[in-house]
Scaffold this motif. Structure first.
Motif, PDB file in Angstrom:
ATOM      1  N   LEU A  51       0.830  -1.207   0.000  1.00 54.29           N
ATOM      2  CA  LEU A  51       0.000   0.000   0.000  1.00 54.29           C
ATOM      3  C   LEU A  51       0.864   1.257   0.000  1.00 54.29           C
ATOM      4  CD1 LEU A  51      -2.905  -0.933   2.448  1.00 54.29           C
ATOM      5  CD2 LEU A  51      -2.884  -0.984  -0.045  1.00 54.29           C
ATOM      6  N   LEU A  52       1.967   1.233   0.740  1.00 59.17           N
ATOM      7  CA  LEU A  52       2.878   2.384   0.746  1.00 59.17           C
ATOM      8  C   LEU A  52       3.489   2.592  -0.642  1.00 59.17           C
ATOM      9  CD1 LEU A  52       4.714   1.981   4.178  1.00 59.17           C
ATOM     10  CD2 LEU A  52       3.162   3.827   3.515  1.00 59.17           C
ATOM     11  N   ILE A  53       3.841   1.480  -1.314  1.00 63.03           N
ATOM     12  CA  ILE A  53       4.360   1.584  -2.676  1.00 63.03           C
ATOM     13  C   ILE A  53       3.294   2.217  -3.585  1.00 63.03           C
ATOM     14  CG2 ILE A  53       5.105   0.289  -4.713  1.00 63.03           C
ATOM     15  CD1 ILE A  53       6.347  -1.758  -2.794  1.00 63.03           C
ATOM     16  N   GLY A  54       2.056   1.770  -3.421  1.00 61.02           N
ATOM     17  CA  GLY A  54       0.965   2.316  -4.228  1.00 61.02           C
ATOM     18  C   GLY A  54       0.766   3.804  -3.996  1.00 61.02           C
ATOM     19  N   ILE A  55       0.842   4.234  -2.731  1.00 60.86           N
ATOM     20  CA  ILE A  55       0.677   5.657  -2.411  1.00 60.86           C
ATOM     21  C   ILE A  55       1.795   6.471  -3.049  1.00 60.86           C
ATOM     22  CG2 ILE A  55       0.758   7.340  -0.539  1.00 60.86           C
ATOM     23  CD1 ILE A  55      -0.630   5.276   1.241  1.00 60.86           C
ATOM     24  N   ALA A  59       1.453   8.983  -6.472  1.00 64.37           N
ATOM     25  CA  ALA A  59       1.590  10.424  -6.260  1.00 64.37           C
ATOM     26  C   ALA A  59       2.453  11.099  -7.318  1.00 64.37           C
ATOM     27  CB  ALA A  59       2.189  10.683  -4.882  1.00 64.37           C
ATOM     28  N   GLN A  60       3.004  10.324  -8.264  1.00 67.25           N
ATOM     29  CA  GLN A  60       3.840  10.913  -9.312  1.00 67.25           C
ATOM     30  C   GLN A  60       3.016  11.850 -10.198  1.00 67.25           C
ATOM     31  OE1 GLN A  60       7.119   8.001 -10.893  1.00 67.25           O
ATOM     32  NE2 GLN A  60       5.261   6.810 -10.609  1.00 67.25           N
ATOM     33  N   ASP A  61       3.679  12.870 -10.699  1.00 67.06           N
ATOM     34  CA  ASP A  61       3.014  13.813 -11.591  1.00 67.06           C
ATOM     35  C   ASP A  61       2.695  13.158 -12.930  1.00 67.06           C
ATOM     36  OD1 ASP A  61       3.208  15.828  -9.690  1.00 67.06           O
ATOM     37  OD2 ASP A  61       5.171  16.490 -10.420  1.00 67.06           O
ATOM     38  N   TYR A  70      -0.726   8.790 -12.195  1.00 62.66           N
ATOM     39  CA  TYR A  70      -0.521   7.395 -11.811  1.00 62.66           C
ATOM     40  C   TYR A  70      -1.441   6.973 -10.660  1.00 62.66           C
ATOM     41  CZ  TYR A  70       3.800   7.670 -14.553  1.00 62.66           C
ATOM     42  OH  TYR A  70       4.713   7.836 -15.563  1.00 62.66           O
ATOM     43  N   GLY A  71      -2.540   7.697 -10.470  1.00 68.28           N
ATOM     44  CA  GLY A  71      -3.409   7.443  -9.326  1.00 68.28           C
ATOM     45  C   GLY A  71      -3.954   6.028  -9.251  1.00 68.28           C
ATOM     46  N   LYS A  72      -4.163   5.404 -10.423  1.00 70.47           N
ATOM     47  CA  LYS A  72      -4.719   4.048 -10.414  1.00 70.47           C
ATOM     48  C   LYS A  72      -3.747   3.013  -9.873  1.00 70.47           C
ATOM     49  CE  LYS A  72      -8.496   4.060 -13.723  1.00 70.47           C
ATOM     50  NZ  LYS A  72      -9.134   3.328 -14.847  1.00 70.47           N
ATOM     51  N   ALA A  73      -2.502   3.422  -9.638  1.00 72.39           N
ATOM     52  CA  ALA A  73      -1.530   2.501  -9.045  1.00 72.39           C
ATOM     53  C   ALA A  73      -2.022   2.005  -7.692  1.00 72.39           C
ATOM     54  CB  ALA A  73      -0.178   3.188  -8.893  1.00 72.39           C
ATOM     55  N   GLN A  74      -2.709   2.869  -6.937  1.00 69.13           N
ATOM     56  CA  GLN A  74      -3.224   2.441  -5.630  1.00 69.13           C
ATOM     57  C   GLN A  74      -4.273   1.352  -5.786  1.00 69.13           C
ATOM     58  OE1 GLN A  74      -4.033   5.288  -2.530  1.00 69.13           O
ATOM     59  NE2 GLN A  74      -2.939   6.892  -3.628  1.00 69.13           N
ATOM     60  N   VAL A 263     -15.216   9.420 -14.497  1.00 67.25           N
ATOM     61  CA  VAL A 263     -14.459   8.211 -14.209  1.00 67.25           C
ATOM     62  C   VAL A 263     -13.323   8.567 -13.257  1.00 67.25           C
ATOM     63  CG1 VAL A 263     -12.892   8.495 -16.174  1.00 67.25           C
ATOM     64  CG2 VAL A 263     -13.284   6.213 -15.218  1.00 67.25           C
ATOM     65  N   TYR A 264     -13.026   7.649 -12.346  1.00 64.30           N
ATOM     66  CA  TYR A 264     -11.930   7.846 -11.400  1.00 64.30           C
ATOM     67  C   TYR A 264     -10.611   7.386 -12.025  1.00 64.30           C
ATOM     68  CZ  TYR A 264     -14.519   9.169  -7.201  1.00 64.30           C
ATOM     69  OH  TYR A 264     -15.268   9.849  -6.278  1.00 64.30           O
ATOM     70  N   PHE A 265      -9.596   8.269 -11.947  1.00 66.62           N
ATOM     71  CA  PHE A 265      -8.242   7.919 -12.369  1.00 66.62           C
ATOM     72  C   PHE A 265      -7.313   7.818 -11.166  1.00 66.62           C
ATOM     73  CE2 PHE A 265      -9.691   8.914 -16.578  1.00 66.62           C
ATOM     74  CZ  PHE A 265      -8.891   8.124 -17.399  1.00 66.62           C
ATOM     75  N   GLY A 266      -7.864   7.773  -9.986  1.00 69.97           N
ATOM     76  CA  GLY A 266      -7.116   7.664  -8.741  1.00 69.97           C
ATOM     77  C   GLY A 266      -8.071   7.922  -7.593  1.00 69.97           C
TER      78      GLY A 266
END
Length: 314
Positions: A51-55, A59-61, A70-74, A263-266
Motif C-alpha cells: 500500500l505504501l508503494i501504491g501511495i 503520487a507521481q506527476d 498514476y493514481g490508479k496505481a493504488q 471516471v476515477y483515475f485515482g
C-alpha cells in the motif's frame, strides 16, 4: 495523502511487531491457531508495504505517457494485496487448520517451558501475545476508522456498507477492513487456544486456525471485487453525478447536456467530460468564459474533480 500514509504506517509498525510476537508464541506451543495468526500478521505487514508503494507511485506527476497521472496505481497494489497476500495467507492458514483437525498437529501448550532459568506454562505466552496483538490492532483500527468516518461525513454516506461500495480510497478501505479482520482473528485464536487449554481437546485450537484462514480468503475475494470496479473504470454515484450535471446545465448559455461521463483515475482524481449544447448565436469568447466558469464551479463543488473536458456541440 498524509492521512492515508499515517493510517498505513500505523498498521505497518503494529503488524510487524505482532508478527514477531506471534511467531515466538508458536515456537513455544506449536499452536495451529497461533501459526495461522503468524501467517495473518506477515500478510498484513506485506500488505502495508504494498500500500505504501501504491501511495508513493500513485503520487507521481502526470507525464506524456500517463497524461492523467498514476493514481490508479493504488487500485492495482490494493488488488495485488487481495490476491497475493490475503489469498495465500488465507489458504495456508486454512490448510494448516484443516490438517490439524483431520490428522492432529504438534501442540505443546501443556508442556512446561524453561527460559532464562524460569519455568512457566507456555499457554500464557499465547495469551499475552494475543492480548498485545488486540491492543496494537485496536490502535491501528482507530486510525483507519477516523479516516473513513471523515470521508463518510464529507460525502454524506450513512453506513460503512455504503462507504465500502462507493469510496475510491481503497488504501484506507483496505487498512480498515484488514485491521477489523485482524482484531477478529486474534479474538478467535485466543478463544480457541483457551478452550483447548481448558478442555484438553485440540480441536478448538485447530478449528480456530481453519476459521481464520477462511475469513482471510473471504476478505481477499471481497477486496478484489471492490478493486475491480475501480481498475476497469467506475463513475461517481448517481447522486453526486446529478449534482455535477446540475452545475453544468446552470451554466451561462447552456441549453442541454448531450453526453456526460465521469471516471476515477485515482482515489482523489475524478475526470468529468460533457458534450453540451449552447444557445445559438453566442460568440466564441462567451462560450469560452462560460466553460471556464463551469470548470471552476465543478472543482469547487467536488474536490476530487481534477480534469474537466466540456465540448460544445453544434
Amino acid at each position: 495523502m498524509a492521512t492515508q500514509t499515517s493510517v498505513v504506517l500505523a498498521a505497518l509498525f503494529a503488524n510487524g511487531a505482532i508478527a514477531v510476537m506471534k511467531f515466538g508464541g508458536f515456537l513455544l506451543t506449536g499452536s495451529p491457531a497461533m501459526l495461522s495468526e503468524v501467517y495473518h500478521s506477515i500478510s498484513d505487514t506485506g500488505n502495508q508495504v504494498f500500500l505504501l508503494i501504491g501511495i508513493r507511485y500513485g503520487a507521481q506527476d502526470a507525464t506524456r505517457a500517463h497524461p492523467f497521472g498514476y493514481g490508479k496505481a493504488q487500485f492495482f497494489y490494493s488488488f495485488l494485496v487481495s490476491v497475493m497476500l490475503f489469498g495465500i495467507a488465507g489458504w495456508e492458514s486454512a490448510s494448516h487448520g484443516y490438517e490439524a483437525l483431520t490428522h492432529g498437529g504438534v501442540h505443546r501448550a501443556n508442556d512446561p517451558v524453561t527460559l532464562l532459568g524460569t519455568t512457566f506454562d507456555p499457554v500464557y505466552v499465547n495469551y499475552a501475545v494475543l492480548l498485545g496483538a488486540i491492543a496494537f490492532e485496536t490502535y491501528a483500527f482507530k486510525k483507519a476508522y477516523v479516516a473513513i468516518t471523515m470521508q463518510m461525513d464529507e460525502h454524506g454516506w450513512e453506513t460503512f456498507r455504503e462507504a465500502f461500495r462507493k469510496t475510491s480510497d481503497v488504501t484506507t478501505l483496505t487498512a480498515l477492513t484488514e485491521d477489523f479482520i485482524a482484531l477478529a482473528g486474534a479474538g478467535i485464536a485466543l478463544f480457541g487456544i483457551y478452550l483447548t487449554r481448558q478442555t484438553g481437546n485440540s480441536v478448538y485450537d485447530a478449528g480456530a486456525a481453519l476459521i481464520i484462514g477462511l475469513m482471510l480468503m473471504g476478505f481477499a475475494i471481497a477486496l478484489a471485487w471492490e478493486n475491480k470496479r475501480l481498475l476497469i473504470g467506475e463513475s461517481i454515484s448517481q447522486t453526486d453525478e446529478r449534482e455535477l450535471r446540475d452545475i453544468i446545465i446552470a451554466g451561462d448559455g447552456i441549453v442541454e447536456i448531450d453526453d456526460f461521463r465521469t471516471v476515477y483515475f485515482g482515489p482523489s482524481h475524478l475526470l468529468v467530460a460533457a458534450d453540451v449544447v449552447f444557445e445559438p448565436g453566442l460568440e466564441t469568447a462567451e462560450i469560452d468564459r462560460s466553460i471556464s466558469d463551469i470548470e471552476r464551479e465543478l472543482r469547487d463543488h467536488n474536490g476530487h474533480v481534477k480534469s474537466v473536458y466540456i465540448e460544445p456541440e453544434d
